[in-house]
Structure formats: structure tokens, C-alpha cells
Design a protein around this motif. Structure first.
Motif, PDB file in Angstrom:
ATOM      1  N   VAL A 153       7.859  60.376  29.887  1.00  0.00           N
ATOM      2  CA  VAL A 153       8.892  61.223  29.281  1.00  0.00           C
ATOM      3  C   VAL A 153       8.574  61.359  27.803  1.00  0.00           C
ATOM      4  CG1 VAL A 153      11.329  61.497  28.737  1.00  0.00           C
ATOM      5  CG2 VAL A 153      10.663  60.507  30.929  1.00  0.00           C
ATOM      6  N   LEU A 154       8.430  62.594  27.332  1.00  0.00           N
ATOM      7  CA  LEU A 154       8.163  62.865  25.923  1.00  0.00           C
ATOM      8  C   LEU A 154       9.446  63.285  25.233  1.00  0.00           C
ATOM      9  CD1 LEU A 154       6.147  63.289  23.563  1.00  0.00           C
ATOM     10  CD2 LEU A 154       5.883  65.661  24.382  1.00  0.00           C
ATOM     11  N   LEU A 155       9.821  62.581  24.178  1.00  0.00           N
ATOM     12  CA  LEU A 155      10.954  62.967  23.335  1.00  0.00           C
ATOM     13  C   LEU A 155      10.405  63.425  21.988  1.00  0.00           C
ATOM     14  CD1 LEU A 155      13.625  60.198  24.116  1.00  0.00           C
ATOM     15  CD2 LEU A 155      13.345  62.465  25.149  1.00  0.00           C
ATOM     16  N   ASP A 156      10.671  64.670  21.642  1.00  0.00           N
ATOM     17  CA  ASP A 156      10.123  65.293  20.432  1.00  0.00           C
ATOM     18  C   ASP A 156      11.169  65.225  19.320  1.00  0.00           C
ATOM     19  OD1 ASP A 156       8.944  66.869  18.499  1.00  0.00           O
ATOM     20  OD2 ASP A 156       8.198  68.360  19.924  1.00  0.00           O
ATOM     21  N   ILE A 157      11.040  64.225  18.450  1.00  0.00           N
ATOM     22  CA  ILE A 157      12.056  63.996  17.406  1.00  0.00           C
ATOM     23  C   ILE A 157      11.970  65.017  16.273  1.00  0.00           C
ATOM     24  CG2 ILE A 157      13.107  62.286  15.899  1.00  0.00           C
ATOM     25  CD1 ILE A 157      13.238  61.714  18.958  1.00  0.00           C
ATOM     26  N   PRO A 158      10.790  65.395  15.776  1.00  0.00           N
ATOM     27  CA  PRO A 158      10.766  66.450  14.754  1.00  0.00           C
ATOM     28  C   PRO A 158      11.404  67.750  15.236  1.00  0.00           C
ATOM     29  CG  PRO A 158       8.673  65.309  14.797  1.00  0.00           C
ATOM     30  CD  PRO A 158       9.456  64.820  15.986  1.00  0.00           C
ATOM     31  N   ALA A 159      11.137  68.137  16.485  1.00  0.00           N
ATOM     32  CA  ALA A 159      11.728  69.374  17.017  1.00  0.00           C
ATOM     33  C   ALA A 159      13.245  69.275  17.044  1.00  0.00           C
ATOM     34  CB  ALA A 159      11.184  69.660  18.410  1.00  0.00           C
ATOM     35  N   LEU A 160      13.757  68.086  17.313  1.00  0.00           N
ATOM     36  CA  LEU A 160      15.210  67.867  17.298  1.00  0.00           C
ATOM     37  C   LEU A 160      15.806  68.257  15.957  1.00  0.00           C
ATOM     38  CD1 LEU A 160      17.835  66.550  18.531  1.00  0.00           C
ATOM     39  CD2 LEU A 160      17.026  64.398  17.529  1.00  0.00           C
ATOM     40  N   ASP A 269      -0.385  53.176  20.701  1.00  0.00           N
ATOM     41  CA  ASP A 269      -0.309  53.575  19.291  1.00  0.00           C
ATOM     42  C   ASP A 269      -1.245  54.745  19.000  1.00  0.00           C
ATOM     43  OD1 ASP A 269       1.413  51.452  18.823  1.00  0.00           O
ATOM     44  OD2 ASP A 269      -0.163  50.120  18.073  1.00  0.00           O
ATOM     45  N   PHE A 270      -0.804  55.604  18.074  1.00  0.00           N
ATOM     46  CA  PHE A 270      -1.615  56.700  17.541  1.00  0.00           C
ATOM     47  C   PHE A 270      -2.152  57.634  18.631  1.00  0.00           C
ATOM     48  CE2 PHE A 270      -1.751  53.491  14.148  1.00  0.00           C
ATOM     49  CZ  PHE A 270      -1.179  54.251  13.136  1.00  0.00           C
ATOM     50  N   LEU A 271      -1.252  58.033  19.522  1.00  0.00           N
ATOM     51  CA  LEU A 271      -1.588  59.042  20.520  1.00  0.00           C
ATOM     52  C   LEU A 271      -1.561  60.428  19.878  1.00  0.00           C
ATOM     53  CD1 LEU A 271       0.451  57.682  23.564  1.00  0.00           C
ATOM     54  CD2 LEU A 271      -1.933  57.219  22.969  1.00  0.00           C
ATOM     55  N   ARG A 272      -1.720  61.442  20.691  1.00  0.00           N
ATOM     56  CA  ARG A 272      -1.677  62.822  20.198  1.00  0.00           C
ATOM     57  C   ARG A 272      -0.924  63.677  21.204  1.00  0.00           C
ATOM     58  NH1 ARG A 272      -4.104  67.823  20.278  1.00  0.00           N
ATOM     59  NH2 ARG A 272      -4.415  68.807  18.224  1.00  0.00           N
ATOM     60  N   PHE A 273       0.162  64.322  20.739  1.00  0.00           N
ATOM     61  CA  PHE A 273       1.013  65.110  21.632  1.00  0.00           C
ATOM     62  C   PHE A 273       0.973  66.601  21.310  1.00  0.00           C
ATOM     63  CE2 PHE A 273       3.593  60.996  21.328  1.00  0.00           C
ATOM     64  CZ  PHE A 273       2.961  60.440  22.422  1.00  0.00           C
ATOM     65  N   GLU A 274       0.059  67.020  20.449  1.00  0.00           N
ATOM     66  CA  GLU A 274       0.064  68.412  19.990  1.00  0.00           C
ATOM     67  C   GLU A 274      -0.383  69.399  21.057  1.00  0.00           C
ATOM     68  OE1 GLU A 274       1.733  68.831  17.217  1.00  0.00           O
ATOM     69  OE2 GLU A 274       1.827  66.644  17.380  1.00  0.00           O
ATOM     70  N   ASP A 275      -1.052  68.926  22.102  1.00  0.00           N
ATOM     71  CA  ASP A 275      -1.368  69.805  23.232  1.00  0.00           C
ATOM     72  C   ASP A 275      -0.256  69.785  24.273  1.00  0.00           C
ATOM     73  OD1 ASP A 275      -3.848  70.535  22.164  1.00  0.00           O
ATOM     74  OD2 ASP A 275      -4.839  68.799  23.052  1.00  0.00           O
ATOM     75  N   LEU A 276       0.371  68.622  24.450  1.00  0.00           N
ATOM     76  CA  LEU A 276       1.395  68.475  25.484  1.00  0.00           C
ATOM     77  C   LEU A 276       2.727  69.091  25.083  1.00  0.00           C
ATOM     78  CD1 LEU A 276       2.401  67.267  28.168  1.00  0.00           C
ATOM     79  CD2 LEU A 276       2.890  65.152  26.913  1.00  0.00           C
ATOM     80  N   ALA A 277       3.182  68.846  23.855  1.00  0.00           N
ATOM     81  CA  ALA A 277       4.532  69.264  23.455  1.00  0.00           C
ATOM     82  C   ALA A 277       4.765  70.769  23.623  1.00  0.00           C
ATOM     83  CB  ALA A 277       4.812  68.828  22.014  1.00  0.00           C
TER      84      ALA A 277
END
Length: 311
Positions: A153-160, A269-277
Motif C-alpha cells: 500500500v502506497l501512501l503519498d504524503i506530499p500529494a496529500l 530505506d531509500f526506495l523510489r516511487f516516482e514511477d509507481l505513484a
């Protein structure tokens, strides 16, 4: 996403004890992985609809910078000088790779032996008995030699908050996590692999590297109660999960201490979600099958990792 709200040492000790008493993985040698049952894994498989896979790792960094003074080393070892043998025939290209697993740039998983707190590892194992120059004889990466597969489950806090990223020093609260659930129409549950985007990776890609050891966005220690209540199996972030400067007096990495040591949570730690989000936002779905396959390093404290979201 406040930048203050300090936690005193006394309040941290109280929080640590509450989590030791209530978190589902606190007393287990496998930690919170016990919540990821075979039944929950089978349910997670039903998250797959299109069969699309997306990497959640960043490319391995080999350039020195303010957040990575000793970057990973990758070199071609054969053919010599990169030049094939004269005259043709059979030859092989070979290479060698080395890295500091627990650095501030490369995607990695923390084993349960990674955090030493008051002389012990998770579950009260004496660190002096378990650790040696050859690695760890207890709670090592061997616990996840068969991988971790479950519902991500991805929670996108900046987008919030209508932002591309959280500025370094900001921290994510339990209220942020709950609000992101509501906004995204998803709910974190038992056995889930919770991935919290703070935008660290996007900021680094757009603004360039900085001294992330001194300033980075992460979770507030009190947010770990949310994870304990929901019985999360694994926690991951595109930062290192801890805020810097620390939000706790006298404790440099409070989230690591609470997650790994008290709760038995493996950390990514230090994953990358810029393709998934963007895919999740476009499709209106924030859960997926997540596959985590560390290297098989039996006595290691961690490993480079390339988690996959399977949608």
C-alpha cells in the motif's frame, strides 16, 4: 507534516514500552512478518489485474556526493580495458560490485539485527553474543531468504498536502497517514507492506543531492502506533523512514529503534516511487502485490533490494 513537535526522552521510553507491549511482532523472532500469513499472501495475489510490474528501487549510485561520500563501486573486470580478445572467438564480459548497504542513497532492506539499542537486538537478544566480524548469528537477513511477498500500500504524503515533496526536516504523523488513506480510498491492514512517500527521491533528482544525514523528511515516532494498530508487516519509504534532525531528544534514529528493535519491522530505506505513484493516481488504486527479494546473505544486517509492485 510539521517540522517541530519534539519528543522527550521520557516520552520516547514510554512509547517504546507501549509498542513492545502491543505490536504483533514485538515478541516474535520473525518480528512483524508473522502478520503476513499465507492466507493474506493469497489475498494479495488477487491485487494483480494488468500484470504490469514497476520497480520500487533507485538506480544504484556510483557517484560521490554530499549524501554518499563512499558510493557503490562497479567496474568491468574483463575483458581487460573493455577490449575483446583480438582475432575474435569466445570471450566474456565480467564485472565486480561493492557497496555500503546502509548508506543514505541506495535502496536497501534492514534486517532485524541492524539496530542495537541498550546492548540488545530485537527481542532482547544480546548484541555481543550475536554479532562478530563475520556477521550476525541471530535475526540476520536469513530470516527473509525466501523473500517477502504481500499486499503493498502506497501512501503519498506530499500529494496529500499538494506538494511535490516534503522539505527536509518535515515529519509524517499518524494523522497524515490516516488522511492519506481517506484521500486515496485505501486502508492499511494486517500483513500489509506499507510504503510511505515523502518525495525524497524526487527532490534529489530535481534539486541535486544534499547532506541527507543532517536533513531529511521521515516519520514521526508517534506514527509507529498507527502501524502497530494496523498490524503492518513491513515499512518502506523513499527516505530512510527517520526524520533528520531527530524528533526525539537523545535518540538519533527513533523510528529505526521503534520499528526494528521494538516492533520487529523490517525496514526498506531509500526506495523510489516516482514511477509507481503516477500510475496509482491515474488508475485510482493504491494497493498492489509487492515482491521483495533480498540477496541471499545468511549473516548480513541488510541487502540491496529491488522491490517490485505488480499491478
Amino acid at each position: 507534516m510539521p517540522t517541530s513537535n519534539q519528543l522527550s526522552e521520557a516520552n520516547f521510553r514510554s512509547l517504546y514500552q507501549r509498542l513492545r507491549n502491543t505490536a504483533p511482532g514485538a515478541t516474535s523472532a520473525r518480528g512483524a512478518l508473522d502478520t503476513l500469513t499465507s492466507e493474506r499472501l493469497l489475498t494479495a495475489v488477487r491485487e494483480v489485474r494488468s500484470g504490469r510490474t514497476i520497480s520500487l528501487a533507485a538506480p544504484v549510485n556510483t557517484l560521490a556526493g554530499p549524501d554518499d561520500p563512499e558510493p557503490a563501486e562497479h567496474r568491468l573486470t574483463a575483458p581487460a580495458g573493455g577490449v575483446p580478445k583480438p582475432g575474435g572467438g569466445l570471450d566474456f564480459a565480467r564485472d565486480r560490485f561493492a557497496m555500503d548497504v546502509h548508506g543514505d542513497v541506495n535502496s536497501h532492506i534492514d534486517a532485524l539485527c541492524h539496530v542495537i539499542h541498550n546492548g540488545t537486538l530485537h527481542g532482547g537478544v544480546p548484541a555481543a553474543d550475536a554479532l562478530s566480524p563475520d556477521g550476525s548469528s541471530a535475526l540476520s537477513l536469513d530470516l527473509v531468504r525466501d523473500g517477502i511477498v504481500g499486499r503493498g500500500v502506497l501512501l503519498d504524503i506530499p500529494a496529500l498536502h499538494g506538494l511535490p515533496w516534503l522539505e527536509p526536516g518535515s515529519h509524517v504523523t499518524a494523522e497524515d497517514l490516516a488522511a492519506a488513506e481517506t484521500r486515496q480510498g485505501v486502508r492499511v491492514g494486517p500483513g500489509d507492506i506499507l510504503l510511505v512517500r515523502v518525495g525524497h527521491r524526487r527532490r534529489r533528482e530535481e534539486r541535486g543531492p544534499w547532506d541527507a544525514a543532517s536533513a531529511r523528511a521521515g516519520l514521526h515516532p508517534l506514527a509507529l502506533e498507527f502501524l502497530a494498530e494496523r498490524e503492518v508487516a513491513v515499512l518502506g519509504s523513499d527516505g530512510n523512514n527517520d526524520t533528520a534532525p531527530s524528533t526525539t531528544q537523545g535518540v538519533a534514529f527513533p523510528v529505526h529503534v521503534l520499528a526494528v528493535h521494538a516492533m520487529g519491522l523490517h525496514l526498506l530505506d531509500f526506495l523510489r516511487f516516482e514511477d509507481l505513484a503516477p500510475v496509482c493516481a491515474r488508475e485510482g488504486r493504491w494497493s498492489f502485490l509487492c515482491v521483495i527479494a533480498p540477496l541471499r546473505l545468511p549473516s548480513a544486517t541488510g541487502s540491496p533490494v529491488n522491490p517490485l509492485a505488480v499491478l
